[in-house]
Design an enzyme around this catalytic site. Structure first.
Site, PDB file in Angstrom:
ATOM      1  N   ASP A 272       0.857  -1.180   0.000  1.00 14.19           N
ATOM      2  CA  ASP A 272       0.000   0.000   0.000  1.00 14.19           C
ATOM      3  C   ASP A 272       0.892   1.228   0.000  1.00 14.19           C
ATOM      4  O   ASP A 272       1.532   1.542   1.004  1.00 14.19           O
ATOM      5  CB  ASP A 272      -0.907  -0.006   1.233  1.00 14.19           C
ATOM      6  CG  ASP A 272      -1.823   1.208   1.295  1.00 14.19           C
ATOM      7  OD1 ASP A 272      -1.776   2.052   0.375  1.00 14.19           O
ATOM      8  OD2 ASP A 272      -2.602   1.309   2.267  1.00 14.19           O
TER       9      ASP A 272
ATOM     10  N   TYR B 160      -4.856  15.254  -7.942  1.00 14.92           N
ATOM     11  CA  TYR B 160      -4.153  14.336  -8.847  1.00 14.92           C
ATOM     12  C   TYR B 160      -3.094  15.078  -9.672  1.00 14.92           C
ATOM     13  O   TYR B 160      -1.958  14.610  -9.807  1.00 14.92           O
ATOM     14  CB  TYR B 160      -5.166  13.650  -9.762  1.00 14.92           C
ATOM     15  CG  TYR B 160      -4.594  12.557 -10.619  1.00 14.92           C
ATOM     16  CD1 TYR B 160      -4.301  11.308 -10.076  1.00 14.92           C
ATOM     17  CD2 TYR B 160      -4.355  12.751 -11.976  1.00 14.92           C
ATOM     18  CE1 TYR B 160      -3.785  10.292 -10.858  1.00 14.92           C
ATOM     19  CE2 TYR B 160      -3.847  11.739 -12.769  1.00 14.92           C
ATOM     20  CZ  TYR B 160      -3.556  10.519 -12.204  1.00 14.92           C
ATOM     21  OH  TYR B 160      -3.038   9.512 -12.989  1.00 14.92           O
TER      22      TYR B 160
END
Length: 248
Positions: free
Chosen positions: A63, A155
């Site tokens: 992760d 983003y």
């Protein structure tokens, strides 16, 4: 690239269970590298392992948003005799929304995964590369790092930050034979993009001079090139692969 252009090399690809990451995993393996791909779940890691046909490949759970995950992953790989020569930072998430409505947690989640995750994995990988005096660090950025995109401030910031990060790594790694570059795809046909409404996809394609979406394999080919001898003299660069959507 020849089939064995990366023979003897170990490559690590994050976010390798689907899309661009899966194509990079396959292409590096087909070029002779021993490849480890990561996913955030055990099911994803198993999918990656099962996809390794004709080459030495494995799948691990990782992760990128976890501050300790990079060290844990590299330690586990070291126990298997796997020391990455090539690291491809592809793991990424989105949490879209207009800036005036964007929640702090959505900003932090995207920056932690896409940018901080790449930073921590690059940092953890560099020591081994420096000892070998050879290494390839490649980040998967995006066309929106330069162009911007409404509703994706988090983003866009994460990918622009990645490009700056990798240019700094290129400066630091060059004396030890380590290159660092980013690849910035445009509108690529993956399962994620195919979930967009057809009308929206058609509008995007109209803006692309080559008149079509990119293929994951085309992005993967650039990664293989930068990883191979052909990329020996390329560092600190962003390779734009977008069919002419954004010309720089």
């Amino acid at each position: 690239m020849t089939q064995n252009s990366l023979a003897g090399k170990c490559a690590l690809v994050t976010g390798a269970s689907r899309g661009i990451g899966a194509a990079v995993y396959q292409s590096l393996g087909a070029s002779g590298a021993r490849v480890c791909g990561t996913a955030t779940s055990a099911e994803g890691a198993e999918t990656i392992r099962a996809a390794a046909r004709g080459f030495d490949g494995c799948g691990e759970v990782y992760d990128a948003a976890d501050a300790d995950a990079a060290k844990v992953l590299l330690s586990a790989l070291a126990e298997k005799g796997f020391a990455p020569d090539i690291v491809v930072c592809n793991a990424g998430v989105t949490a879209d929304g207009l800036l005036v409505r964007m929640k702090d947690e959505n900003w932090e989640r995207v920056l932690q995964t896409n940018l901080s995750g790449a930073f921590r994995l690059a940092r953890a990988s560099l020591a081994g590369m420096m000892k070998k005096r050879w290494g390839r660090l490649i980040g998967i950025s995006s066309v929106v790092a330069r162009s911007g995109n409404a509703g994706q401030a988090n983003y866009c910031a994460s990918k622009a930050g990645m490009e700056g990060l990798f240019r700094a790594i290129a400066r630091e790694g060059a004396p030890r034979g380590i290159t660092a570059n980013t690849v910035a795809p445009g509108f690529v046909g993956t399962d994620m993009t195919m979930q967009l409404p057809e009308k929206l996809r058609e509008e995007w394609v109209k803006m692309i001079p080559l008149g079509r979406m990119g293929r994951p394999e085309e992005i993967a080919a650039a990664v293989v090139f930068l990883s191979s001898a052909g990329g020996d003299y390329i560092t600190g660069q962003t390779l734009h692969i977008n069919g002419g959507l954004a010309m720089h």
